[in-house]
Design an enzyme around this catalytic site. Sequence first.
Site, PDB file in Angstrom:
ATOM      1  N   ALA A  57       0.854  -1.198   0.000  1.00  0.00           N
ATOM      2  CA  ALA A  57       0.000   0.000   0.000  1.00  0.00           C
ATOM      3  C   ALA A  57       0.884   1.240   0.000  1.00  0.00           C
ATOM      4  O   ALA A  57       2.083   1.157  -0.275  1.00  0.00           O
ATOM      5  CB  ALA A  57      -0.938  -0.019   1.195  1.00  0.00           C
ATOM      6  N   ASN A  58       0.314   2.387   0.297  1.00  0.00           N
ATOM      7  CA  ASN A  58       1.095   3.621   0.353  1.00  0.00           C
ATOM      8  C   ASN A  58       0.482   4.569   1.382  1.00  0.00           C
ATOM      9  O   ASN A  58      -0.516   4.242   2.017  1.00  0.00           O
ATOM     10  CB  ASN A  58       1.181   4.262  -1.046  1.00  0.00           C
ATOM     11  CG  ASN A  58      -0.180   4.617  -1.590  1.00  0.00           C
ATOM     12  OD1 ASN A  58      -0.858   5.488  -1.060  1.00  0.00           O
ATOM     13  ND2 ASN A  58      -0.608   3.913  -2.633  1.00  0.00           N
ATOM     14  N   ARG A  59       1.075   5.745   1.532  1.00  0.00           N
ATOM     15  CA  ARG A  59       0.713   6.659   2.619  1.00  0.00           C
ATOM     16  C   ARG A  59      -0.461   7.586   2.317  1.00  0.00           C
ATOM     17  O   ARG A  59      -0.731   8.509   3.080  1.00  0.00           O
ATOM     18  CB  ARG A  59       1.915   7.523   2.991  1.00  0.00           C
ATOM     19  CG  ARG A  59       3.091   6.739   3.502  1.00  0.00           C
ATOM     20  CD  ARG A  59       4.224   7.672   3.902  1.00  0.00           C
ATOM     21  NE  ARG A  59       5.455   6.955   4.178  1.00  0.00           N
ATOM     22  CZ  ARG A  59       5.698   6.279   5.300  1.00  0.00           C
ATOM     23  NH1 ARG A  59       4.799   6.245   6.260  1.00  0.00           N
ATOM     24  NH2 ARG A  59       6.835   5.642   5.454  1.00  0.00           N
TER      25      ARG A  59
END
Length: 225
Positions: free
Chosen positions: A33-35
């Site tokens: 995933a990412n931020r």
Amino acid sequence: ILGPARPQPLEGKRVLVTAGPTREPIDPVRYIANRSSGKQGFAIAAAAQAAGAEVTLISGPVDLDDPAGVTVAHVESAREMLAAVEAALPADIAIFTAAVADWRVAHEGAQKLKKTAAGMPPLQLVENPDILATISKLRDTRPPLVIGFAAETEHLIDNARAKFARKGCDWMVANDVSPGTGVMGGDRNTVHLLTRDGVGDEIKAESFPVMTKEDVAAMLIERIV
Ligand code: CTP
Ligand code: CA
């Protein structure tokens, strides 16, 4: 008691917004995933709704309340997001703020990957569908106004210009997401709006000062109107 009616300049318009990260499963308990927080996309969806539009928001996993009066589809992976976007067409305006994971693992584990004496599991990655590019290239159902967001950590304007030229969208919003800015997850954003000059298709860039994500949303809705 009703206050004065708010102007509804987008009344009768269908607006589609993607937001948040996507999650790409590695096995039943892990993901890539990412931020991304989803805040910018949610603010745009809320502002479009307040301007009278019929809004569908397609969001990856975020920690935000659904905006009032907006139809929200919650998805996890990039492929689910693409399917939900296609299902939400037709639309007059499509705004792609989601931080879609660029890659997923080629073979999702049916069971939890275990540590073994053989060493690290090889994670082979494959590229996810590009939702913005896919929708920009549609023939019959392409929304008349397609807007992308270019997230960059360096060479912001140059990278965003190249991305704009490549994707086939109508406008590109460039934003600097390098760690010092606090944009990923934060409440503020510094954006540049890239559009094409009628003459010669030249790309022009308009820069804005640091603003709250709500103010960026309001600016964008004003331009759309
Ligand atoms: N986007 C998308 N689907 C993807 C990747 C990106 O719809 N699989 C959209 C994003 O929502 C955004 C735009 O494309 O509107 C640009 O995303 P960005 O990650 O900045 O660009 P990429 O083309 O993925 O290039 P890179 O990450 O390598 O900079
Ligand atoms: Ca990307």
